[in-house]
Design an enzyme around this catalytic site. Structure first.
Site, mmCIF file in Angstrom:
data_model
loop_
_atom_site.group_PDB
_atom_site.id
_atom_site.type_symbol
_atom_site.label_atom_id
_atom_site.label_comp_id
_atom_site.label_asym_id
_atom_site.label_seq_id
_atom_site.Cartn_x
_atom_site.Cartn_y
_atom_site.Cartn_z
ATOM 1 N N CYS A 37 -10.727 -3.131 -3.789
ATOM 2 C CA CYS A 37 -9.784 -4.173 -4.233
ATOM 3 C C CYS A 37 -10.522 -5.440 -4.650
ATOM 4 C CB CYS A 37 -8.770 -4.483 -3.135
ATOM 5 S SG CYS A 37 -7.540 -3.178 -2.957
ATOM 6 N N GLU A 96 -3.120 -4.797 -2.911
ATOM 7 C CA GLU A 96 -3.708 -5.732 -3.855
ATOM 8 C C GLU A 96 -3.792 -5.121 -5.251
ATOM 9 O OE1 GLU A 96 -5.892 -6.285 0.156
ATOM 10 O OE2 GLU A 96 -4.878 -4.691 -0.942
ATOM 11 N N CYS A 131 -3.990 0.592 -2.608
ATOM 12 C CA CYS A 131 -3.836 -0.604 -1.782
ATOM 13 C C CYS A 131 -2.826 -1.574 -2.388
ATOM 14 C CB CYS A 131 -5.177 -1.309 -1.637
ATOM 15 S SG CYS A 131 -6.435 -0.336 -0.793
ATOM 16 N N ASN A 146 0.840 -1.185 0.000
ATOM 17 C CA ASN A 146 0.000 0.000 0.000
ATOM 18 C C ASN A 146 0.883 1.245 0.000
ATOM 19 O OD1 ASN A 146 0.570 -0.885 2.728
ATOM 20 N ND2 ASN A 146 -0.999 0.488 3.513
ATOM 21 N N ILE A 147 0.387 2.265 -0.675
ATOM 22 C CA ILE A 147 1.119 3.518 -0.834
ATOM 23 C C ILE A 147 0.152 4.645 -0.499
ATOM 24 C CG2 ILE A 147 2.407 4.979 -2.445
ATOM 25 C CD1 ILE A 147 2.848 2.316 -4.100
ATOM 26 N N GLU A 148 0.390 5.304 0.633
ATOM 27 C CA GLU A 148 -0.519 6.352 1.089
ATOM 28 C C GLU A 148 -0.174 7.708 0.481
ATOM 29 O OE1 GLU A 148 -1.711 4.559 5.440
ATOM 30 O OE2 GLU A 148 -0.351 6.264 5.379
ATOM 31 N N CYS A 184 -10.129 -4.621 0.809
ATOM 32 C CA CYS A 184 -11.247 -3.679 0.869
ATOM 33 C C CYS A 184 -12.203 -3.940 -0.299
ATOM 34 C CB CYS A 184 -10.732 -2.242 0.855
ATOM 35 S SG CYS A 184 -10.122 -1.677 -0.758
#
Length: 145
Positions: free
Chosen positions: A94, A55, A53, A42-44, A91
């Site tokens: 995803c 996935e 996310c 995941n990359i915020e 989620c």
């Protein structure tokens, strides 16, 4: 590749997660039918909406390289200071992206803790975690009855 090995790939992917805000790191490992593995994390983003996310990162990496035939995905996640990771399911967004590229029997392997130093996991079919899904075949014109 065994599910144990795929979980290990997801754990390695998790190390690359960029989570300065939530501190919740997720790793995913996507296995193609020909045995190739694509990792994702995941990359915020500070505005949250453009966050991606793990996935979806793994799937988008594979698709961007021309791979579309997927067998399974392992997913692991938890706060960066957690010693033992529990269940971390994809989620809704995803799940829908997975559905775009995978069949109902696509396997999703979720780490569910560790016992005696060994990873334990649960295996689900996509149809179990996304029942009554909407997929590419639903975009075709259907005749009236």
């Amino acid at each position: 590749m065994s599910y144990d090995e795929l979980i290990e790939e997801a754990l390695e992917a998790r190390k690359m997660a960029y989570t300065p805000y939530s501190k919740f790191k997720v790793g995913a490992a996507l296995l193609t039918k020909d045995g190739k593995v694509y990792r994702g994390c995941n990359i915020e983003n500070s505005s949250y909406t453009p966050t991606n996310c793990a996935e979806r990162t793994a799937i988008f990496k594979a698709v961007s390289e021309g791979d579309y035939n997927f067998e399974a995905m392992a997913i692991v996640g938890g706060f960066e200071d957690q010693k033992e990771l529990g269940l971390c399911a994809p989620c809704g967004v995803c799940r829908q992206v997975i559905r775009e590229f995978c069949s109902d029997d696509f396997k999703i392997i979720l780490l569910n803790g560790q016992t005696d130093g060994k990873n334990t996991y649960d295996v689900y079919k996509l149809s179990e975690i996304l029942p009554l899904s909407f997929g590419p075949e639903d975009m075709k014109i259907k005749p009236r009855k």
